[in-house]
Design a protein around this motif. Sequence first.
Motif, PDB file in Angstrom:
ATOM      1  N   LEU A   1     -29.824  -0.169 -12.573  1.00 34.19           N
ATOM      2  CA  LEU A   1     -31.112  -0.842 -12.627  1.00 34.19           C
ATOM      3  C   LEU A   1     -30.970  -2.336 -12.365  1.00 34.19           C
ATOM      4  CD1 LEU A   1     -34.039  -0.695 -12.968  1.00 34.19           C
ATOM      5  CD2 LEU A   1     -33.793  -0.791 -15.429  1.00 34.19           C
ATOM      6  N   LEU A   2     -30.003  -2.945 -13.001  1.00 30.80           N
ATOM      7  CA  LEU A   2     -29.855  -4.394 -12.844  1.00 30.80           C
ATOM      8  C   LEU A   2     -29.446  -4.780 -11.426  1.00 30.80           C
ATOM      9  CD1 LEU A   2     -28.310  -5.528 -16.214  1.00 30.80           C
ATOM     10  CD2 LEU A   2     -30.611  -5.870 -15.370  1.00 30.80           C
ATOM     11  N   PHE A  38     -34.237  -8.063 -10.145  1.00 31.28           N
ATOM     12  CA  PHE A  38     -33.516  -8.725 -11.230  1.00 31.28           C
ATOM     13  C   PHE A  38     -32.616  -9.847 -10.736  1.00 31.28           C
ATOM     14  CE2 PHE A  38     -34.534  -4.471 -12.779  1.00 31.28           C
ATOM     15  CZ  PHE A  38     -35.175  -4.786 -13.946  1.00 31.28           C
ATOM     16  N   GLN A  92     -30.959  -3.730  -8.881  1.00 29.20           N
ATOM     17  CA  GLN A  92     -32.183  -3.754  -8.071  1.00 29.20           C
ATOM     18  C   GLN A  92     -32.620  -5.191  -7.797  1.00 29.20           C
ATOM     19  OE1 GLN A  92     -33.971  -1.050  -7.035  1.00 29.20           O
ATOM     20  NE2 GLN A  92     -32.969   0.610  -8.139  1.00 29.20           N
TER      21      GLN A  92
END
Lengths: 339, 339
Positions: free
Chosen positions: B234-235, B240, B237
Amino acid sequence: MLSERRAAILRLIVSDYVESAQPVGSENIVRRHQLEVSSATIRNEMARLEEEGFILQPHTSAGRVPSDRGYRYFVEYLMPDEDLALQEKRRILHQFYQATSEFHEWLGLAASVLARSVRNIALVTEPSEPGARVKHVQIVFLTETSALLVAVLQDVKVRERVMTLTEPVDQETLTQVASRLNDALRGADAPALVHAAHRLEGLEGQVTETLLRIVEEEDAGQHVHAHMEGVRELLAQPEFHPSEKMLSLMDVLDERRLPQALPIRELPEHGVAVVIGREHSQERMREFSLVLARYGAADGPGGCVAILGPTRMQYGRAIATVRYLSEIVTGLMERLYAS
Amino acid sequence: MLSERRAAILRLIVSDYVESAQPVGSENIVRRHQLEVSSATIRNEMARLEEEGFILQPHTSAGRVPSDRGYRYFVEYLMPDEDLALQEKRRILHQFYQATSEFHEWLGLAASVLARSVRNIALVTEPSEPGARVKHVQIVFLTETSALLVAVLQDVKVRERVMTLTEPVDQETLTQVASRLNDALRGADAPALVHAAHRLEGLEGQVTETLLRIVEEEDAGQHVHAHMEGVRELLAQPEFHPSEKMLSLMDVLDERRLPQALPIRELPEHGVAVVIGREHSQERMREFSLVLARYGAADGPGGCVAILGPTRMQYGRAIATVRYLSEIVTGLMERLYAS
DNA sequence: GGTTAGCACTCTCAGGGCGAGAGTGCTAAC
DNA sequence: GTTAGCACTCTCGCCCTGAGAGTGCTAACC
């Protein structure tokens, strides 16, 4: 060994850099610490320190930054022998008196205190011991052909495992087997279990082998779990160029009650729920979306499978995957609870 | 309800934006999807969609971005009813056949598969059931005045708790108490336990109350644990603004074997070890420092307390804090194993 | 010989200006 | 209702520039 003056300069570089995260220059160092010598002298010394690998320059015309070797020298010889202030010690200790009496939770508390105190990631592992030994055994009836083996190890660790049985038994039998094994295997370590496994037959043999596997895994340290805290603290440090959105995500994750925050109760029996951005009741989740599904039989125990991400998300794919995995887990669970 | 054409445009905006993370403009939309109408028409429709709150503009002269409401409409009415490709399903299922047979680990696997599949954070909670019931009880002798209560709940969950006893007992007595309680309390839920606690006295009463507390905590969902995976995905992406160093930290953390990576065996009996940057044997840790100490008695079980951070670290403070907390935990443990 | 003032040099960084590019809304004609 | 055309707006990347910080070297000083 460094000359006294060079060591002093290295110490200042390390402590200034640790504080500011900015390369430190010769001019600044004299000004901040009111040294008796000129910046030129410092520069000469710094050049030497760099030659010897204690400090380095990110680029010409930047100040100096400690190298790994510099930090090592600092830790070894230059560091003031710090101890926590009495007041701080008391503050920390205090928190342990208020908490529950569960050792497990104390470790979590220790990690949390540590992380907040030094603003880095803290890790605290569960205790383990090289030669694991069986202290007590219990076998609980699940279904006619499966049982739950609960083993208490010497160091007050509890390990459980579901066993599939070759022939039907009742709780009565299981209790008797457990009782006999408790007498036979008290304090047994891996070698002793190997020995016993050869000797014993049938159900007792099977249980012993399972115990052996548990003890072996323990010895291999396979299940050493570590409490981790303070990821957010660390990522907020300047070297990570933290972004607003990232920190807000970390806030959500550090929240210990995240699992509780999942609206499991509101889930439809089957199917997948989607909560988007501002639809969240929790302020902090407003920038994120959640895709979740329940698993487990309708009236039995169950849990939830979820995806958390930014509102920009492949909803179709997310929903399909969440649905599929909840089906798989439901299936696994049915097999476990059997029929 | 949106007109068919406006709905189609919204769908394109959502899917393009999800893919690219860039605001999408009218011109681009016609080009990419070879629409039969001109960009001006799209612009008109977009203006309407914005009025109604389905999309928004980060700033004038930027393209449009879906709003929460837009995503909601998309999920509700526009999304193709996706299902995973058969091949993908097979790939996922395959991983479950290879794994161990521990339900707990299956949940972790589910989380991991999910996270990698949709590149977001995946959460999978342990199963729980509203009305927790006692299935089986066991009490294990620890010291003369303490015992370990192990309770198996109806949904195959094992909970343990250390009890401090008011008067000395031996294992014999404990086993008898457990046996009686197993008969009396089989299938008891919280209300039944309240009732029983009133009736029973002495050791049996104390155990029952502890059981009650366990069951209550379970009902309150206090210990619902969730497997979390994919923070790194996720980070990474674009929203961020991931930095190199941050991702490399996430790599270290996602490493499941992090606790094993701690060089516990090499720790000095007492005192604190420091590993700085390139001194780490593991490539990935080269940018970070570790401050760690052992806790526990010298020859007994023990674990470790550690701090992980960038090499720029307040070593003095870190060392002092780690040392202090390892002392505290050692103390707690001595009390637990008693004497 | 160590110390230092002076100086030329280097490099980063923030700010300003600028043009390209993307996107918009409006209008008038089809 | 659709669309071509157009004026307008805003961002973004680029270049340039000057300020600032820092360096190393040299020559003089104590």
